[in-house]
Design an enzyme around this catalytic site. Structure first.
Site, short mmCIF file in Angstrom:
data_model
loop_
_atom_site.label_atom_id
_atom_site.label_comp_id
_atom_site.label_asym_id
_atom_site.label_seq_id
_atom_site.Cartn_x
_atom_site.Cartn_y
_atom_site.Cartn_z
N MET A 60 0.85 -1.19 0.00
CA MET A 60 0.00 0.00 0.00
C MET A 60 0.88 1.24 0.00
SD MET A 60 -2.61 1.27 3.03
CE MET A 60 -1.26 1.69 4.14
N ASN A 61 0.41 2.31 -0.69
CA ASN A 61 1.06 3.60 -0.51
C ASN A 61 0.02 4.71 -0.34
OD1 ASN A 61 1.31 2.63 -3.47
ND2 ASN A 61 1.60 4.82 -3.78
N ASP A 62 -0.09 5.70 -1.21
CA ASP A 62 -0.85 6.92 -0.95
C ASP A 62 -2.30 6.69 -0.52
OD1 ASP A 62 1.45 7.67 -2.27
OD2 ASP A 62 0.43 8.66 -3.93
N GLN A 79 -3.80 3.64 -2.60
CA GLN A 79 -3.02 3.00 -3.64
C GLN A 79 -2.63 1.60 -3.18
OE1 GLN A 79 -1.49 4.47 -7.00
NE2 GLN A 79 -3.65 4.75 -6.51
N PHE A 120 -3.99 5.25 -10.56
CA PHE A 120 -3.12 6.02 -9.68
C PHE A 120 -3.94 6.89 -8.72
CE2 PHE A 120 1.43 6.37 -11.62
CZ PHE A 120 1.57 4.99 -11.55
N ARG A 187 -0.70 14.05 -13.06
CA ARG A 187 -1.39 13.09 -12.20
C ARG A 187 -1.87 13.69 -10.87
NH1 ARG A 187 3.97 11.47 -12.64
NH2 ARG A 187 5.30 11.67 -10.78
N GLU A 238 4.07 16.02 -6.56
CA GLU A 238 3.04 14.98 -6.55
C GLU A 238 1.94 15.34 -5.56
OE1 GLU A 238 4.89 10.76 -7.83
OE2 GLU A 238 5.18 11.24 -5.71
N TRP A 323 9.72 6.59 0.05
CA TRP A 323 10.03 5.83 -1.16
C TRP A 323 11.47 5.32 -1.20
CZ3 TRP A 323 6.75 3.34 -3.80
CH2 TRP A 323 5.46 3.82 -4.03
#
Length: 544
Positions: A60-62, A79, A120, A187, A238, A323
Site C-alpha cells: 500500500m502507498n498513498d 493506492q 493512480f 497526475r 506529486e 520511497w
C-alpha cells in the site's frame, strides 16, 4: 539471531494462509484480483500496528479519495497492489470506519481495465446536488477522480457510485482531462467544491507546476490557472491538496496548498510541504515564499484531507513510509504486508512563530482509544517515571507531558525499549528549544537510507509552557510538539517488541513543573478479527 527466533514462526504461519486467500473464488480483475469480496488478512503479527490502518496483504502507498459521508462513515481509499509486496498493478483499495481507528476492509473499489493500465492517486467527492447527472433522486452519490497511468500517458478519469462509495461505474466519456501531446507526468487530481463549481488541483509533476481546473458537473473541465516553482522542488511535484482549514482559536479559515515531493526531501526521499495562502475559485496566492514541511521525520508522505468534514474541522491522513525504503521494509517477507497510514490528525493553522503561519496537527480524538491508565505524575521533578506496558494487548501507548515555568536550562527525555533485547526508540527536548528523535537503536532493519536521527527547533513560548504528545504502535512512533506546531512520523523495526516506557527530566529549577500521563490504547484490529485471528472485512457488498 533474535529476529529469526521471534518472527520466523509468525511468518511460517501467516504467509501460507494469506496465499490461500489470494487464490479464492469469485469475480476477478484483469490481473486476477478478487472484485466482489474483501481480501482477508492476518493482523496479529508482532510488527503489525494495531491502531493504524494497514492493508490486509501486499503493498500500500498513498491515501486516495478520503471522504466523510452523511451517515458519519469515514471512507479511506488507497493506492494498492494486491498481488505483490512492491508498488505496481495499482488499484484503489477501500476501508471504512466510524472513528478513524477501527477499520473495516471493503472490496477493492476501482481496478484497471487491463494489464496495461494502473489506477493512480486521486480523490472523491459527494455530489449532493447531482451536478454530474449520475444520481437522479439521491443526494449521496460519490464521484471518484483518479489518474489512469499507462506507458504512454497519464489522464484524469472519473467513476461514480450510487451505493455510497462501495462500488463504482467508470464514466463512458473518460478521460475527462488529458494533455495534447500526451504526458506521462500529469497526475494526482484532488477535487473540492468552491461556491458554485468544482475545482481540480493536479500536478504536472516534472514541470513543477500545479494546475487548477474548474467544472460545473465533474465531467467537463476548463483550465483556470497554474501555480509553479514554489517551495522545495525535489525532482517532481506529486499529490497536491487544496483545502480550507480553520485558523486556531478563531472563526476564520485559510487555504492551504499541500505539495508532495519525491525524491528531494531534506532528509532524503519523499516528504510533503504546505503553502498557506488564499484562493478565489480559480487562482491560489501564497502568503509568502517560505517552504514549510508537514513533518520533521521521514515517514509522512502524500497526505490527503477528508472531503465532507465540517468547515470548522479539517482531518488529514498520510502514507507512513518513504520511497527510499518503503518497498524493502521487513514486514513484507515476515508478515506479508507493507506500509501503514499515519494516525488521523486534526488540522488547523496559526500565526504563532516568527516564521508566520504554522500548521498545527494533533491526534484526532485519540482519547477514544484510552483503555488503561498506566502511569501518572503531577510533578516529575528531576526524576523519572517508568511504565511496563507489556500487558497491553495492542502494544500501543499514548503519553503526554506538560511543562510549565520552563527556563533556558533543563531537559526532558523519553525512551521506549524492549526488556528482552534493550532495543529502543528515544527522544528528548532541551529547554533551549531543540527536540531530537533517535530510531537507530532497533535491529530489525538495515538500510543505508533509513536515517536514524531527526531534530527540530521548537522554541519554548515566553510563558515557559511546553507540551509533548506521543503515540507508539508496535512499529511506528508519532510525536507532536506544542499542540502540533511540530510533528514527526517515524517507523522502526525491532527484533523484539518494545514494552517499557521511561520518561525522565533533569536540570530543572525548583519552580518548573513537569506533569506526565500514560495510557494504554485499545487494540482496534483485534476487534475486527474472527476467532481464528483473520480479519475478513465486509462481505455484504456484492457487485452485480
Amino acid at each position: 539471531m533474535i529476529l529469526t527466533s521471534i518472527f520466523s514462526i509468525s511468518a511460517l504461519l501467516i504467509l501460507p494462509i494469506l496465499s490461500a486467500f489470494a487464490t479464492g473464488s469469485g469475480r476477478r480483475s484483469a490481473s486476477g484480483v478478487p472484485q466482489d469480496e474483501p481480501i482477508p488478512g492476518n493482523y496479529s503479527g508482532p510488527l503489525r500496528p494495531q491502531i493504524h490502518f494497514s492493508p490486509p496483504i501486499d503493498f500500500m502507498n498513498d491515501p486516495n479519495g478520503c471522504f466523510l459521508d452523511a451517515d458519519g462513515t469515514w471512507h479511506l481509499y488507497y493506492q494498492y497492489n494486491p498481488t505483490d509486496l512492491i508498488a505496481g498493478n495499482q488499484h484503489w483499495g477501500h476501508a471504512t470506519s466510524k472513528d478513524l481507528y477501527h477499520w473495516e476492509n471493503q472490496q477493492i473499489a476501482i481496478s484497471p481495465d487491463n494489464n496495461t493500465q494502473q489506477i493512480f492517486t486521486g480523490s472523491a467527492v459527494v455530489d449532493v446536488d447531482n451536478t454530474s447527472g449520475f444520481f437522479p433522486n439521491q443526494d449521496n452519490g460519490v464521484v471518484a477522480i483518479y489518474t489512469v497511468n499507462t506507458a504512454t500517458s497519464q489522464t484524469q478519469n472519473i467513476a461514480y457510485s450510487v451505493d455510497g462509495g462501495f462500488t463504482f461505474m467508470k464514466f463512458e466519456g473518460n478521460p475527462v482531462v488529458s494533455l495534447d501531446p500526451p504526458s506521462t507526468q500529469f497526475r494526482d487530481p484532488k477535487v473540492i467544491c468552491y461556491d458554485d463549481h468544482w475545482v481540480m488541483t493536479v500536478s504536472y509533476a516534472t514541470d513543477f507546476v500545479i494546475g487548477f481546473f474548474t467544472s460545473p458537473d465533474l465531467k467537463s473541465w476548463t483550465h483556470a490557472s497554474n501555480f509553479s516553482h514554489h517551495g522545495l522542488l525535489g525532482l517532481q511535484y506529486e499529490c497536491p491538496n487544496l483545502v480550507e482549514v480553520p485558523v486556531a482559536d478563531s472563526s476564520d479559515s485559510m487555504y492551504l496548498l499541500l505539495i508532495s515531493i519525491n525524491p528531494g526531501a531534506p532528509q532524503g526521499g519523499s516528504i510533503t510541504q504546505y503553502l498557506p495562502g488564499s484562493f478565489n475559485g480559480t487562482h491560489f496566492q501564497t502568503v509568502d515564499d517560505a517552504a514549510r514541511l508537514t513533518d520533521f521525520g521521514k515517514d509522512n508522505y502524500a497526505g490527503q484531507f477528508f472531503y465532507g468534514t465540517d468547515p470548522s474541522s479539517a482531518v488529514f491522513i498520510a502514507w507512513a513510509s518513504n520511497w527510499q525504503y518503503g518497498q524493502v521494509v521487513p514486514t513484507g517477507p515476515l508478515e506479508g504486508w507493507r506500509s501503514s497510514m499515519s494516525i488521523p490528525r486534526s488540522i488547523s493553522i496559526a500565526n504563532v512563530t516568527a516564521t508566520g503561519w504554522d500548521l498545527l496537527n494533533t491526534p484526532y480524538n485519540i482519547s477514544s482509544l484510552f483503555a488503561t491508565p498506566l502511569g501518572i505524575s503531577s510533578n516529575l521533578g528531576n526524576s523519572n517515571l517508568q511504565v511496563d506496558y507489556s500487558s497491553i494487548q495492542s502494544g500501543a501507548v499514548y503519553f503526554q507531558v506538560n511543562v510549565t515555568n520552563a527556563g533556558s536550562g533543563g531537559m526532558l527525555n523519553f525512551t521506549f525499549l524492549s526488556s528482552i533485547t534493550q532495543e529502543s526508540v528515544k527522544g528528548g527536548f532541551f529547554f533551549d528549544g531543540d527536540f531530537w528523535l533517535d530510531r537507530g537503536r532497533t535491529n530489525g532493519f538495515d538500510n543505508p537510507f533509513f536515517t536514524d536521527k531527526f531534530s527540530a527547533s521548537n522554541p519554548i513560548a515566553a510563558s515557559g509552557a511546553f507540551t509533548l504528545e506521543a503515540v507508539i504502535d508496535r512499529t511506528i512512533l508519532e510525536v507532536f510538539l506544542d499542540h502540533g506546531r511540530n510533528s514527526a512520523t517515524s517507523t522502526f523495526f525491532p527484533t523484539s517488541p518494545l514494552d517499557t516506557l521511561v520518561v525522565s527530566a533533569g536540570g530543572l529549577g525548583d519552580d518548573v513543573v513537569v506533569s506526565v500521563v500514560v495510557w494504554g490504547l485499545r487494540d482496534a484490529w483485534a476487534d475486527m478479527a474472527d476467532p481464528d485471528g483473520i480479519v475478513r472485512g465486509n462481505a455484504s457488498i456484492i457487485t452485480t
